[in-house]
Design a protein around this motif. Structure first.
Motif, PDB file in Angstrom:
ATOM      1  N   UNK A 213       0.836  -1.201   0.000  1.00 41.11           N
ATOM      2  CA  UNK A 213       0.000   0.000   0.000  1.00 41.11           C
ATOM      3  C   UNK A 213       0.873   1.254   0.000  1.00 41.11           C
TER       4      UNK A 213
ATOM      5  N   UNK B 165       2.029   2.051  -3.528  1.00 39.81           N
ATOM      6  CA  UNK B 165       1.076   2.784  -4.369  1.00 39.81           C
ATOM      7  C   UNK B 165       0.627   4.078  -3.699  1.00 39.81           C
ATOM      8  N   UNK B 166       1.179   4.360  -2.544  1.00 40.70           N
ATOM      9  CA  UNK B 166       0.790   5.524  -1.748  1.00 40.70           C
ATOM     10  C   UNK B 166      -0.698   5.539  -1.463  1.00 40.70           C
ATOM     11  N   UNK B 167      -1.193   4.393  -1.063  1.00 36.64           N
ATOM     12  CA  UNK B 167      -2.598   4.288  -0.692  1.00 36.64           C
ATOM     13  C   UNK B 167      -2.774   4.356   0.816  1.00 36.64           C
ATOM     14  N   UNK B 168      -1.697   4.643   1.520  1.00 32.19           N
ATOM     15  CA  UNK B 168      -1.773   4.751   2.980  1.00 32.19           C
ATOM     16  C   UNK B 168      -2.507   6.038   3.334  1.00 32.19           C
TER      17      UNK B 168
ATOM     18  N   UNK C 156      -2.174   8.806  -9.456  1.00 34.17           N
ATOM     19  CA  UNK C 156      -3.471   8.282  -9.910  1.00 34.17           C
ATOM     20  C   UNK C 156      -3.338   7.634 -11.271  1.00 34.17           C
TER      21      UNK C 156
ATOM     22  N   UNK D  72      -1.524   4.209 -10.603  1.00 37.47           N
ATOM     23  CA  UNK D  72      -2.393   3.206  -9.987  1.00 37.47           C
ATOM     24  C   UNK D  72      -3.392   2.652 -10.988  1.00 37.47           C
ATOM     25  N   UNK D  73      -3.470   1.351 -11.037  1.00 40.24           N
ATOM     26  CA  UNK D  73      -4.451   0.728 -11.913  1.00 40.24           C
ATOM     27  C   UNK D  73      -4.040   0.726 -13.363  1.00 40.24           C
TER      28      UNK D  73
ATOM     29  N   UNK E  22      -3.484  -3.701  -8.447  1.00 37.02           N
ATOM     30  CA  UNK E  22      -3.516  -4.520  -7.239  1.00 37.02           C
ATOM     31  C   UNK E  22      -4.753  -5.418  -7.194  1.00 37.02           C
TER      32      UNK E  22
ATOM     33  N   UNK F 240     -14.776   0.947 -15.136  1.00 37.67           N
ATOM     34  CA  UNK F 240     -14.225   2.154 -14.524  1.00 37.67           C
ATOM     35  C   UNK F 240     -12.724   2.288 -14.813  1.00 37.67           C
ATOM     36  N   UNK F 241     -12.022   1.144 -14.786  1.00 39.19           N
ATOM     37  CA  UNK F 241     -10.584   1.183 -15.074  1.00 39.19           C
ATOM     38  C   UNK F 241     -10.323   1.715 -16.477  1.00 39.19           C
TER      39      UNK F 241
ATOM     40  N   UNK G 235     -10.997   5.357 -16.724  1.00 43.88           N
ATOM     41  CA  UNK G 235     -10.020   6.216 -16.050  1.00 43.88           C
ATOM     42  C   UNK G 235      -8.726   6.337 -16.842  1.00 43.88           C
ATOM     43  N   UNK G 236      -8.283   5.215 -17.430  1.00 44.59           N
ATOM     44  CA  UNK G 236      -6.938   5.233 -18.001  1.00 44.59           C
ATOM     45  C   UNK G 236      -6.888   5.105 -19.516  1.00 44.59           C
TER      46      UNK G 236
ATOM     47  N   UNK H 222     -10.327  -6.411 -12.950  1.00 47.33           N
ATOM     48  CA  UNK H 222     -10.192  -4.968 -12.724  1.00 47.33           C
ATOM     49  C   UNK H 222      -8.731  -4.568 -12.692  1.00 47.33           C
TER      50      UNK H 222
END
Lengths: 344, 388
Positions: free
Chosen positions: B53, B56-59, B90, B93-94, B99, B120-121, B124-125, B224
């Protein structure tokens, strides 16, 4: 299709529940002796001698099930008896008082629900930041304010120092006379809406001015409740796995909150909102009494203290139906928000 | 030795709780080679999930990444992810690093259908590509018809370019366009689910998570993560809640996808059997510290760190009938971890030095020339390496 099925099933169930409600109310009524119930038809003290003939005329000595069907028939004919408190038939009194309460609820409920949800999610998103502390303090203050006290304070300020800005009752004298004149068509009997439909803007403004204080009194207390529930359920949703998944997908924080967390967090709020709306419709006794708004709460509070049994029975029946219908709406909203409910 | 795609050094993450500062991971360094599978093993609460985490800087607060470097190398560029802005992350990520989460049932949003969640993925990208393909489809259609439609297309093209320039993320909100793009994303989603072996994908995408079985849910979660064909796939115990047959299927699937997409994988698990099956190298974490790094066969054959040895001994084996060993003592509280080596209170070979100073990674090579490192004072003298 699943969703439509669910609604149809719920509607069929509604009929069963409504029959149940009438049965329960009738049983409550049947606990009284025939003479006691006959006295509900008496409008004048001189009629006391006629009790026996009233019992015979209305069949109050017949078997219970026949009485039940007679009673149902009368209800469907709109015959609820005579309200001694306001000296007119109960059904007419209801038609008179109901729009005032509905107006109050229609203006308060959206404010309570929307502002409560907004502040609640704001406070959850900015958890432990100044915004959160501020709104939480406000919520506690709002929730611990007694309605009657807060209403009286408002009354003191606005009737004492700013006389005429937000007057009591439902309409001013001039507007009231005009509304009851032949020029004004009463489509819904709700003052503000009728004013708009008739194109009379000044009546609309007048109606709104009379609404401001009661709406504030009602909303301040209840926004606090909705907000706190929204905050806690939002915090719960934000800690869930799917929020992490959405963030790991690369979605912006704002999108995550709006698309993923908030919809889940709304589920408990829907329940409370439905319940609040039903409570408001069932008569906001204190608010209506303080501001002298002649609504259902105002009427039923008097009926209850003056032993006006037909009015009280009407209140019970109305509340029963109201809660059943609100529950149905809440359930449908539930199913709309949460697909897991549609299975059940 | 292959090219490194991810190089993490001295990563440190703390959680500031009311009980005190939880030193969840303490200066962990490791690297991932391109196309490789690195296993991360350890008990519950040893910092496996926090590590990825942090990556990915999801902390979220109260957690905080204190220090370290996470160098990610892609397209010939070396980027320290910890220095990048949130919008940049952002996009990573994904898209480049994605993940898979442990419990599929909680990783999927119960109130949104599968299509919304998987597409959604893409939305987004892959927005630019989607826009272009939508426009191409439109122009194909228009070419065949009259002149006036060509004018229409030119207008459309103009509008499209203007909007692309204005805001990439807002294009979806433009009614007709948004619908076409979403339709295209739906098509991609169906293809993706089909490639993951989900039967009847065009029906499945209309369903909600609770209407799928556990294995299916896990496949959706994997889809996903794989939507944008990431360079690095982080699998956080993807099989922990599944029964063994489904577990084997999912592992096969990950293995197959790794070959297909040339993805590098970080595979987190507490299940040593799964690690033996899927990883080529393993790092062992204990109480937020890295204790051993080794190629997978080497780790099972010749574990060096006392903790690794104890961990391997606590796995039941069929040929061994004696009582199963457990590691004495308890996992330390990370608010106040033991000084020196974090394992010393439970270590059978504890020495004085272990109590006072922190062991460094001691690096050696196996007979095959592969790196095997261990953080333990027992191996200060490298001659002792293979004598144990």
């Amino acid at each position: 299709m699943n969703f439509l099925n669910y609604i149809i099933r719920r509607l069929l169930l509604l009929i069963v529940v409504l029959i149940g409600v009438t049965v329960v109310i009738f049983i409550l009524m049947a606990l009284f002796s025939p003479a006691q119930r006959a006295s509900a038809f008496i409008t004048d003290i001189k009629q006391f001698g006629d009790i026996d003939s009233i019992i015979r005329t209305y069949g109050l000595d017949k078997p219970v099930y026949i009485q039940y069907f007679n009673w149902l028939k009368q209800i469907f004919q709109g015959n609820f008896g005579w309200s001694t408190t306001v000296s007119r038939p109960v059904i007419d009194a209801f038609k008179f008082f109901f729009p005032n309460t509905l107006e109050l609820a229609l203006f308060s409920a959206p404010i309570i629900i929307l502002v409560g949800i907004w502040i609640g999610s704001l406070s959850a998103v900015h958890r432990d930041k100044p915004v959160d502390h501020f709104t939480r303090v406000l919520a506690i203050v709002g929730w611990s304010l007694p309605t009657f006290w807060f209403g009286l304070i408002l009354l003191m300020i606005f009737y004492g120092y700013f006389q005429g800005l937000f007057p009591p009752e439902a309409l001013g004298y001039k507007a009231h006379t005009f509304v009851n004149s032949a020029e004004f068509v009463r489509y819904t009997r709700i003052n503000s809406i009728d004013a708009l439909l008739n194109g009379e803007l000044w009546i609309f403004v007048d109606a709104i001015r009379h609404l401001v204080l009661p709406v504030i009194t009602l909303t301040v207390v209840q926004i606090a409740l909705v907000m706190r529930i929204m905050r806690s359920s939002m915090l719960e949703a934000m800690g869930k796995g799917y929020v992490l998944t959405a963030r790991a997908k690369g979605a912006a924080w704002k999108t995550v909150i709006k698309k993923h967390a908030r919809r889940n967090a709304l589920i408990p709020v829907v329940t409370v909102s439905g319940w609040l709306f039903a409570l408001m419709m069932a008569g906001v006794v204190i608010t209506e009494t303080i501001f002298n708004r002649k609504g259902l709460g105002w009427w039923w509070a008097r009926a209850a203290t003056q032993l006006d049994i037909p009015s009280v029975l009407m209140a019970v029946l109305f509340n029963g139906i109201l809660f059943v219908v609100t529950n149905l709406i809440v359930d449908i909203l539930y199913a709309y928000i949460d697909p897991r409910v549609r299975l059940g | 030795m292959g090219e490194l795609i991810l190089d993490i050094s001295e990563l440190k993450t703390n959680f500031y709780t009311y009980e005190g500062v939880v030193k969840a991971i303490d200066e962990i360094s490791f690297s991932l080679e391109k196309g490789d599978t690195l296993g991360i093993v350890g008990e519950t609460g040893c910092g496996k999930s926090v590590t990825v985490l942090s990556l990915l800087q999801l902390i979220l607060p109260p957690g905080k990444i204190e220090s370290g470097r996470i160098v990610y190398k892609a397209n010939g560029k070396r980027i320290n992810l910890l220095e990048q802005s949130e919008p940049f992350m952002r996009n990573v990520r994904g898209n480049e690093i994605s993940m898979i989460f442990q419990e599929a049932s909680s990783a999927l949003n119960p109130v949104l259908n599968i299509n919304t969640q998987v597409s959604e993925s893409f939305l987004l990208h892959r927005q630019k590509e989607l826009c272009e393909s939508v426009l191409e489809n439109l122009s194909e259609r228009v070419d065949k018809s009259k002149r006036f439609s060509r004018l229409f297309l030119r207008c459309l093209n103009y509008r499209y370019k203007k909007k692309l320039r204005k805001a990439e993320n807002n294009l979806l909100k433009h009614g007709h366009y948004g619908r076409l793009i979403k339709k295209d994303a739906k098509r991609l989603t169906i293809d993706l689910l089909a490639s993951l072996g989900i039967p009847n994908p065009s029906e499945v995408i209309k369903r909600y998570p609770h209407e799928l079985s556990g294995g299916m849910q896990q496949r959706v979660v994997i889809s996903m993560a794989l939507a944008c064909n990431p360079n690095i796939l982080i699998a956080d115990e993807p099989t922990s809640n599944l029964d063994v047959t489904i577990q084997a299927q999912i592992l096969d699937l990950i293995e197959k996808l790794k070959g297909e997409y040339k993805t590098s994988i970080l595979f987190i698990t507490h299940d040593l059997g799964v690690i033996a099956e899927i990883a080529s190298k393993v790092i062992v974490l204990y109480a937020g510290a890295l204790v051993e790094f080794a190629p997978v066969r080497e780790l099972f054959k010749n574990p060096l760190h006392p903790y690794t040895k104890a961990l391997l001994n606590s796995v039941p084996k069929l040929e061994r009938r004696e009582r199963l060993e457990s590691i004495r003592g308890n996992v330390p509280n990370l608010v106040d971890p033991p000084a020196g080596c974090r394992f010393h209170p439970r270590c059978p070979g504890v020495m004085d030095i272990c109590r006072s100073s922190k062991p460094e990674q001691i690096i050696n090579r196996t007979h095959g020339g592969q790196v095997h490192s261990v953080a333990c004072f027992l191996y200060r003298n490298t001659k002792a390496w293979y004598e144990n």
